[in-house]
Design an enzyme around this catalytic site. Structure first.
Site, PDB file in Angstrom:
ATOM      1  N   ARG A  37      46.311  42.504  58.755  1.00 23.42           N
ATOM      2  CA  ARG A  37      45.459  42.001  57.661  1.00 23.42           C
ATOM      3  C   ARG A  37      46.062  40.761  57.013  1.00 23.42           C
ATOM      4  O   ARG A  37      45.340  39.931  56.465  1.00 23.42           O
ATOM      5  CB  ARG A  37      45.271  43.091  56.610  1.00 23.42           C
ATOM      6  CG  ARG A  37      44.379  44.220  57.107  1.00 23.42           C
ATOM      7  CD  ARG A  37      44.076  45.211  56.002  1.00 23.42           C
ATOM      8  NE  ARG A  37      43.332  44.590  54.939  1.00 23.42           N
ATOM      9  CZ  ARG A  37      43.153  45.130  53.726  1.00 23.42           C
ATOM     10  NH1 ARG A  37      43.685  46.285  53.435  1.00 23.42           N
ATOM     11  NH2 ARG A  37      42.438  44.505  52.814  1.00 23.42           N
TER      12      ARG A  37
ATOM     13  N   TYR B 187      34.709  31.222  47.184  1.00 23.70           N
ATOM     14  CA  TYR B 187      34.791  30.846  45.763  1.00 23.70           C
ATOM     15  C   TYR B 187      36.148  31.248  45.207  1.00 23.70           C
ATOM     16  O   TYR B 187      36.743  32.220  45.651  1.00 23.70           O
ATOM     17  CB  TYR B 187      33.662  31.470  44.929  1.00 23.70           C
ATOM     18  CG  TYR B 187      33.499  32.979  45.055  1.00 23.70           C
ATOM     19  CD1 TYR B 187      32.775  33.542  46.103  1.00 23.70           C
ATOM     20  CD2 TYR B 187      34.035  33.837  44.095  1.00 23.70           C
ATOM     21  CE1 TYR B 187      32.597  34.913  46.198  1.00 23.70           C
ATOM     22  CE2 TYR B 187      33.860  35.219  44.185  1.00 23.70           C
ATOM     23  CZ  TYR B 187      33.140  35.744  45.248  1.00 23.70           C
ATOM     24  OH  TYR B 187      32.965  37.103  45.355  1.00 23.70           O
ATOM     25  N   PRO B 188      36.633  30.477  44.241  1.00 21.13           N
ATOM     26  CA  PRO B 188      37.896  30.841  43.609  1.00 21.13           C
ATOM     27  C   PRO B 188      37.648  31.691  42.373  1.00 21.13           C
ATOM     28  O   PRO B 188      36.544  31.661  41.817  1.00 21.13           O
ATOM     29  CB  PRO B 188      38.459  29.473  43.215  1.00 21.13           C
ATOM     30  CG  PRO B 188      37.258  28.647  42.905  1.00 21.13           C
ATOM     31  CD  PRO B 188      36.134  29.163  43.766  1.00 21.13           C
ATOM     32  N   MET B 189      38.630  32.472  41.980  1.00 26.10           N
ATOM     33  CA  MET B 189      38.474  33.252  40.746  1.00 26.10           C
ATOM     34  C   MET B 189      39.775  33.481  40.002  1.00 26.10           C
ATOM     35  O   MET B 189      40.864  33.330  40.559  1.00 26.10           O
ATOM     36  CB  MET B 189      37.755  34.574  41.014  1.00 26.10           C
ATOM     37  CG  MET B 189      38.465  35.550  41.902  1.00 26.10           C
ATOM     38  SD  MET B 189      37.536  37.107  42.012  1.00 26.10           S
ATOM     39  CE  MET B 189      37.754  37.777  40.363  1.00 26.10           C
ATOM     40  N   ASP B 190      39.618  33.801  38.750  1.00 22.25           N
ATOM     41  CA  ASP B 190      40.746  34.110  37.860  1.00 22.25           C
ATOM     42  C   ASP B 190      40.553  35.500  37.282  1.00 22.25           C
ATOM     43  O   ASP B 190      39.435  36.009  37.242  1.00 22.25           O
ATOM     44  CB  ASP B 190      40.735  33.163  36.637  1.00 22.25           C
ATOM     45  CG  ASP B 190      41.307  31.792  36.923  1.00 22.25           C
ATOM     46  OD1 ASP B 190      41.960  31.616  37.973  1.00 22.25           O
ATOM     47  OD2 ASP B 190      41.089  30.900  36.084  1.00 22.25           O
ATOM     48  N   ARG B 191      41.630  36.057  36.793  1.00 17.18           N
ATOM     49  CA  ARG B 191      41.517  37.244  35.943  1.00 17.18           C
ATOM     50  C   ARG B 191      41.635  36.755  34.499  1.00 17.18           C
ATOM     51  O   ARG B 191      42.528  35.974  34.168  1.00 17.18           O
ATOM     52  CB  ARG B 191      42.647  38.237  36.255  1.00 17.18           C
ATOM     53  CG  ARG B 191      42.512  38.888  37.625  1.00 17.18           C
ATOM     54  CD  ARG B 191      41.494  39.993  37.624  1.00 17.18           C
ATOM     55  NE  ARG B 191      41.376  40.585  38.964  1.00 17.18           N
ATOM     56  CZ  ARG B 191      40.217  40.789  39.580  1.00 17.18           C
ATOM     57  NH1 ARG B 191      39.078  40.436  39.010  1.00 17.18           N
ATOM     58  NH2 ARG B 191      40.179  41.350  40.774  1.00 17.18           N
TER      59      ARG B 191
ATOM     60  N   HIS C 120      36.999  49.109  42.212  1.00 13.31           N
ATOM     61  CA  HIS C 120      36.454  47.910  42.865  1.00 13.31           C
ATOM     62  C   HIS C 120      36.392  48.108  44.390  1.00 13.31           C
ATOM     63  O   HIS C 120      35.406  47.772  45.035  1.00 13.31           O
ATOM     64  CB  HIS C 120      37.341  46.716  42.486  1.00 13.31           C
ATOM     65  CG  HIS C 120      37.343  45.579  43.445  1.00 13.31           C
ATOM     66  ND1 HIS C 120      36.432  44.552  43.372  1.00 13.31           N
ATOM     67  CD2 HIS C 120      38.143  45.300  44.496  1.00 13.31           C
ATOM     68  CE1 HIS C 120      36.675  43.700  44.346  1.00 13.31           C
ATOM     69  NE2 HIS C 120      37.700  44.122  45.046  1.00 13.31           N
TER      70      HIS C 120
ATOM     71  N   GLN D 130      35.962  40.648  53.941  1.00  9.66           N
ATOM     72  CA  GLN D 130      36.508  39.819  52.863  1.00  9.66           C
ATOM     73  C   GLN D 130      37.961  39.485  53.138  1.00  9.66           C
ATOM     74  O   GLN D 130      38.701  40.292  53.699  1.00  9.66           O
ATOM     75  CB  GLN D 130      36.339  40.531  51.516  1.00  9.66           C
ATOM     76  CG  GLN D 130      37.578  41.103  50.878  1.00  9.66           C
ATOM     77  CD  GLN D 130      37.997  42.433  51.475  1.00  9.66           C
ATOM     78  OE1 GLN D 130      37.566  42.828  52.556  1.00  9.66           O
ATOM     79  NE2 GLN D 130      38.871  43.119  50.785  1.00  9.66           N
TER      80      GLN D 130
ATOM     81  N   SER E 232      35.540  43.099  37.431  1.00  4.00           N
ATOM     82  CA  SER E 232      34.833  41.813  37.416  1.00  4.00           C
ATOM     83  C   SER E 232      34.111  41.578  36.088  1.00  4.00           C
ATOM     84  O   SER E 232      34.156  40.478  35.540  1.00  4.00           O
ATOM     85  CB  SER E 232      33.806  41.728  38.550  1.00  4.00           C
ATOM     86  OG  SER E 232      34.463  41.721  39.795  1.00  4.00           O
TER      87      SER E 232
END
Ligand code: 76R
Length: 249
Positions: A131, A145-149, A172, A185, A223
């Site tokens: 993996r 897409y990028p993401m933040d916490r 999740h 993913q 999320s």
């Protein structure tokens, strides 16, 4: 103090988005265009050999909308190989007809939130290694897409205890597993490498499943309370054998 989580990090990743300069492509002679296509096909052959030897992976997609025309996702064992690949690509004749649209640098990431089973370090397991060094799927559609916490007021991921974060991610993952077989993913970590904290790359056979998973996940606490999202790039798979036809003018 809140405990960080240990990450397992695999291949380095470059999402490389380019816009085709159709005007100069049309102004070129058909010989120049053919030479650019031939040279690019040679590059593809080299990248395919790397993938065959399991020393990296790549995919090529046609971006829908005006954010870019092409999206490449490249994986390599080291950042040096990634930058060499990018430089070689930039020096190719085809790249003369491309304008930079966007790029994102990250590394394939898994985290050690789940308790160790029988004292075995998950990083040593062959399935974990597979993996961390994935051969990218060649599904029909991609979404990146990028993401933040979030870290704002009561919604601060970075002040939550590790077991609490682990629980939220477990919830999740249950949503994620509903999409088994429909969505693949790959989460890449980019803290310290690029402007956001993670890159999310989703592959789907049916483009609508991309909307469905992201929509459903919006309601997962991890999320809804802690997710911030950047720009989305959606693409259709561009197969090598369709490359020349795609560029035909
Ligand atoms: O690694 C694992 O499969 C274990 C469970 C798991 C973790 C730890 C998991 C499963 N994810 C994890 C971590 Mn995920 N994931 C996203 C997005 O749009 C959104 O709302 C979120 C974007 C999607 C679509 C998705 C899909 N996940 C993470 C992390 C790092 C967390 C951190 O450290 O804060 C992020 C940023 C993230 C985001 N996730 C799954 C999926 C899917 C489909 C699964 C199930 C995979 C499977 O079991 O086959």
């Amino acid at each position: 103090m809140v405990e960080a989580v240990e990450t397992m990090d695999g291949w380095y990743c470059l999402h490389d988005m380019r816009t085709i300069d159709w005007t100069s492509w049309k102004l070129a002679t058909s010989e120049e265009r053919q030479a650019a296509i031939d040279e690019f096909n040679n590059l593809l052959t080299k990248w395919e050999a790397v993938e065959e030897a399991e020393n990296g992976s790549h995919v090529m997609y046609k971006v829908i909308g005006q954010k870019a025309d092409l999206m490449f996702m490249f994986l390599r064992p080291t950042m040096d190989e990634l930058v060499d690949l990018e430089t070689t690509f930039n020096k190719s004749a085809f790249a003369d007809f491309l304008l930079p649209a966007h790029s994102y640098v990250s590394v394939v990431e898994l985290s050690k939130y789940q308790p160790q089973k029988d004292g075995v370090d998950p990083e040593t397991l062959p399935e974990t290694q597979a993996r961390l060094k994935p051969i990218l799927p060649k599904y029909d559609y991609i979404s990146f897409y990028p993401m933040d916490r979030r870290r704002m007021g009561n919604e601060n991921w970075y002040t939550l205890e590790k077991n609490e974060r682990g629980k939220l991610l477990y919830e999740h993952s249950k949503t994620g597993r509903k999409y088994a077989g429909k969505i693949k993913q790959i989460i890449t970590g980019s803290i310290g490498l690029d402007n956001w904290e993670w890159g999310v790359t989703l592959f789907a056979h049916d483009v609508l499943q991309l909307k469905k998973i992201v929509y459903e996940m919006r309601f997962d606490e991890v999320s809804s309370r802690y997710g911030e999202f950047g720009e989305f790039f959606i693409g259709n798979h561009l197969k090598r054998e369709d490359f020349a036809a795609y560029l035909h003018v």
